[in-house]
Design a protein around this motif. Structure first.
Motif, PDB file in Angstrom:
ATOM      1  N   ASP A   4       0.803  -1.221   0.000  1.00  0.00           N
ATOM      2  CA  ASP A   4       0.000   0.000   0.000  1.00  0.00           C
ATOM      3  C   ASP A   4       0.839   1.276   0.000  1.00  0.00           C
ATOM      4  OD1 ASP A   4      -2.274  -1.558   0.100  1.00  0.00           O
ATOM      5  OD2 ASP A   4      -2.437  -1.446   2.273  1.00  0.00           O
ATOM      6  N   LEU A   5       2.157   1.160   0.143  1.00  0.00           N
ATOM      7  CA  LEU A   5       2.995   2.349   0.224  1.00  0.00           C
ATOM      8  C   LEU A   5       3.196   2.975  -1.146  1.00  0.00           C
ATOM      9  CD1 LEU A   5       5.740   1.238   2.774  1.00  0.00           C
ATOM     10  CD2 LEU A   5       3.685   2.580   3.198  1.00  0.00           C
ATOM     11  N   THR A   6       3.034   4.297  -1.183  1.00  0.00           N
ATOM     12  CA  THR A   6       3.259   5.052  -2.412  1.00  0.00           C
ATOM     13  C   THR A   6       4.686   5.611  -2.384  1.00  0.00           C
ATOM     14  OG1 THR A   6       2.535   7.150  -1.454  1.00  0.00           O
ATOM     15  CG2 THR A   6       0.824   5.737  -2.435  1.00  0.00           C
ATOM     16  N   PHE A   7       5.070   6.236  -3.463  1.00  0.00           N
ATOM     17  CA  PHE A   7       6.388   6.886  -3.529  1.00  0.00           C
ATOM     18  C   PHE A   7       6.535   7.903  -2.399  1.00  0.00           C
ATOM     19  CE2 PHE A   7       9.013  10.448  -5.074  1.00  0.00           C
ATOM     20  CZ  PHE A   7      10.223   9.776  -5.193  1.00  0.00           C
ATOM     21  N   ILE A   8       5.492   8.668  -2.147  1.00  0.00           N
ATOM     22  CA  ILE A   8       5.513   9.676  -1.079  1.00  0.00           C
ATOM     23  C   ILE A   8       5.671   8.999   0.286  1.00  0.00           C
ATOM     24  CG2 ILE A   8       4.138  11.445   0.088  1.00  0.00           C
ATOM     25  CD1 ILE A   8       5.311  12.364  -2.593  1.00  0.00           C
ATOM     26  N   ASP A   9       5.005   7.872   0.491  1.00  0.00           N
ATOM     27  CA  ASP A   9       5.176   7.127   1.746  1.00  0.00           C
ATOM     28  C   ASP A   9       6.628   6.703   1.932  1.00  0.00           C
ATOM     29  OD1 ASP A   9       2.429   7.229   2.454  1.00  0.00           O
ATOM     30  OD2 ASP A   9       2.014   5.482   1.198  1.00  0.00           O
ATOM     31  N   TRP A  10       7.257   6.266   0.857  1.00  0.00           N
ATOM     32  CA  TRP A  10       8.649   5.830   0.939  1.00  0.00           C
ATOM     33  C   TRP A  10       9.576   6.992   1.277  1.00  0.00           C
ATOM     34  CZ3 TRP A  10      10.098   1.230   2.002  1.00  0.00           C
ATOM     35  CH2 TRP A  10       9.339   0.146   1.607  1.00  0.00           C
ATOM     36  N   ILE A  11       9.227   8.195   0.845  1.00  0.00           N
ATOM     37  CA  ILE A  11      10.009   9.374   1.238  1.00  0.00           C
ATOM     38  C   ILE A  11       9.970   9.525   2.756  1.00  0.00           C
ATOM     39  CG2 ILE A  11      10.090  11.906   1.157  1.00  0.00           C
ATOM     40  CD1 ILE A  11       9.249  11.697  -1.785  1.00  0.00           C
ATOM     41  N   ALA A  46      13.284  15.092   9.030  1.00  0.00           N
ATOM     42  CA  ALA A  46      11.995  15.639   9.451  1.00  0.00           C
ATOM     43  C   ALA A  46      11.237  16.246   8.267  1.00  0.00           C
ATOM     44  CB  ALA A  46      12.199  16.684  10.548  1.00  0.00           C
ATOM     45  N   LEU A  47      11.948  16.924   7.385  1.00  0.00           N
ATOM     46  CA  LEU A  47      11.292  17.490   6.203  1.00  0.00           C
ATOM     47  C   LEU A  47      10.739  16.385   5.294  1.00  0.00           C
ATOM     48  CD1 LEU A  47      13.738  20.398   5.349  1.00  0.00           C
ATOM     49  CD2 LEU A  47      11.337  20.619   6.045  1.00  0.00           C
ATOM     50  N   MET A  48      11.490  15.312   5.159  1.00  0.00           N
ATOM     51  CA  MET A  48      11.024  14.194   4.334  1.00  0.00           C
ATOM     52  C   MET A  48       9.761  13.577   4.932  1.00  0.00           C
ATOM     53  SD  MET A  48      14.715  12.515   3.474  1.00  0.00           S
ATOM     54  CE  MET A  48      14.149  11.246   2.341  1.00  0.00           C
ATOM     55  N   TRP A  68      10.625  19.130  15.561  1.00  0.00           N
ATOM     56  CA  TRP A  68      11.944  18.607  15.198  1.00  0.00           C
ATOM     57  C   TRP A  68      12.646  19.576  14.242  1.00  0.00           C
ATOM     58  CZ3 TRP A  68      13.355  14.627  18.054  1.00  0.00           C
ATOM     59  CH2 TRP A  68      14.461  13.874  17.704  1.00  0.00           C
ATOM     60  N   ILE A  69      11.898  20.098  13.277  1.00  0.00           N
ATOM     61  CA  ILE A  69      12.437  21.065  12.319  1.00  0.00           C
ATOM     62  C   ILE A  69      12.834  22.353  13.037  1.00  0.00           C
ATOM     63  CG2 ILE A  69      11.811  22.579  10.382  1.00  0.00           C
ATOM     64  CD1 ILE A  69      10.117  20.127   9.348  1.00  0.00           C
TER      65      ILE A  69
END
Length: 83
Positions: A4-11, A46-48, A68-69
């Motif tokens: 179910d993980l998308t590219f954005i999830d992997w980021i 944290a940004l990712m 955190w940022i």
């Protein structure tokens, strides 16, 4: 679960690894916590994670990443002002 993980999830997952790696590096004395490298790793991770949270919001997780940022930016600014 991983299906179910998308590219954005992997980021976001990669961002978690970046933060964990920063913690490991400081814990093992590979990186000095007083130097910018540690804070830059925390900031990047944290940004990712925050990017992934934009697409799958979670209020508690967003709050901790914003904090955190802020801590990383404050630490980097303090380091720069001491130079």
């Amino acid at each position: 679960m991983f299906d179910d993980l998308t590219f954005i999830d992997w980021i976001g997952v990669l961002g978690s690894f970046v933060i964990a790696t920063a913690f490991l590096a400081v814990s093992r004395a590979w990186v000095d916590a007083a130097k910018p490298a540690f804070q830059l790793m925390n900031l990047t991770g944290a940004l990712m994670i925050l990017v992934s949270l934009y697409y799958r919001p979670n209020a508690g997780a967003i709050l901790i990443e914003v904090l955190w940022i802020a801590i990383a930016l404050y630490s980097l600014l303090s380091w720069a002002m001491r130079r």
